[in-house]
Design an enzyme around this catalytic site. Structure first.
Site, PDB file in Angstrom:
ATOM      1  N   THR A   1       0.807  -1.219   0.000  1.00  0.00           N
ATOM      2  CA  THR A   1       0.000   0.000   0.000  1.00  0.00           C
ATOM      3  C   THR A   1       0.841   1.271   0.000  1.00  0.00           C
ATOM      4  O   THR A   1       2.027   1.270   0.320  1.00  0.00           O
ATOM      5  CB  THR A   1      -0.942   0.025   1.221  1.00  0.00           C
ATOM      6  OG1 THR A   1      -0.161   0.048   2.413  1.00  0.00           O
ATOM      7  CG2 THR A   1      -1.861  -1.179   1.234  1.00  0.00           C
ATOM      8  N   ASP A   2       0.168   2.370  -0.329  1.00  0.00           N
ATOM      9  CA  ASP A   2       0.804   3.686  -0.296  1.00  0.00           C
ATOM     10  C   ASP A   2       0.349   4.429   0.962  1.00  0.00           C
ATOM     11  O   ASP A   2      -0.288   3.845   1.839  1.00  0.00           O
ATOM     12  CB  ASP A   2       0.495   4.466  -1.576  1.00  0.00           C
ATOM     13  CG  ASP A   2      -0.999   4.677  -1.792  1.00  0.00           C
ATOM     14  OD1 ASP A   2      -1.799   4.532  -0.833  1.00  0.00           O
ATOM     15  OD2 ASP A   2      -1.379   5.001  -2.931  1.00  0.00           O
ATOM     16  N   ALA A   3       0.628   5.710   1.032  1.00  0.00           N
ATOM     17  CA  ALA A   3       0.286   6.508   2.218  1.00  0.00           C
ATOM     18  C   ALA A   3      -1.219   6.623   2.442  1.00  0.00           C
ATOM     19  O   ALA A   3      -1.649   6.948   3.544  1.00  0.00           O
ATOM     20  CB  ALA A   3       0.908   7.899   2.106  1.00  0.00           C
TER      21      ALA A   3
ATOM     22  N   VAL B   1      -4.036   2.316   0.195  1.00  0.00           N
ATOM     23  CA  VAL B   1      -4.519   1.534  -0.948  1.00  0.00           C
ATOM     24  C   VAL B   1      -3.323   0.915  -1.658  1.00  0.00           C
ATOM     25  O   VAL B   1      -2.190   1.408  -1.571  1.00  0.00           O
ATOM     26  CB  VAL B   1      -5.358   2.386  -1.936  1.00  0.00           C
ATOM     27  CG1 VAL B   1      -6.586   2.962  -1.244  1.00  0.00           C
ATOM     28  CG2 VAL B   1      -4.533   3.482  -2.560  1.00  0.00           C
TER      29      VAL B   1
END
Length: 144
Positions: free
Chosen positions: A17-19, A22
């Site tokens: 995931t990213d920040a 997601v």
């Protein structure tokens, strides 16, 4: 085989995931690759993925269509199908999200067989060609 695709189940990990929590767009390609390797292993053609072997698969075309975001800890059903068309092994991917009850992403990858030492394209071995051309295939992709 009842369906025209192989399915790998995968749960989104924190490192996917990213920040925003997601799955990062680049990780969809990695997850699709995991499904393809698992599928080839099940078919018994893993010699195309052994490092330092005589042959390797090279990507010549890649396309991903992102439809809906998958979040951390979401389950994904990564569906893949493929077939040999001439010298190109065409693969299609569909990432189903049970949480969303829809496809989160679709992907298409074209691969060619290459000699590992020179990275020059080569033909698939004769005994493998017929098997790869006859793989179950759905022209209605993704299958619902």
């Amino acid at each position: 085989m009842a369906t025209a695709f192989y399915e790998l189940r995968y749960r989104a990990q924190f490192f996917d995931t990213d920040a925003m929590g997601v799955v990062h767009h680049s990780n969809y390609v990695r997850i699709m690759e995991m499904a393809r390797v698992a599928w080839l292993r099940e078919m018994g053609v893993m010699q195309l993925h052994i490092p330092h072997g005589p042959m390797v698969l090279g990507v010549t075309n890649l396309r991903v269509e992102y439809r809906r975001p998958v979040r951390f800890d979401d389950e994904m059903h990564v569906r893949v199908q493929g077939r040999l068309e001439g010298t190109v092994f065409r693969t299609q991917y569909a990432i189903w999200s049970p949480r969303l009850s829809e496809y989160a992403a679709l992907g298409w990858v074209d691969l060619v067989l290459m000699k590992a030492d020179s990275l020059q394209p080569t033909r698939f071995p004769l005994e493998m060609r017929a098997e790869l051309r006859e793989l179950p295939w759905s022209d209605r992709w993704p299958e619902l």
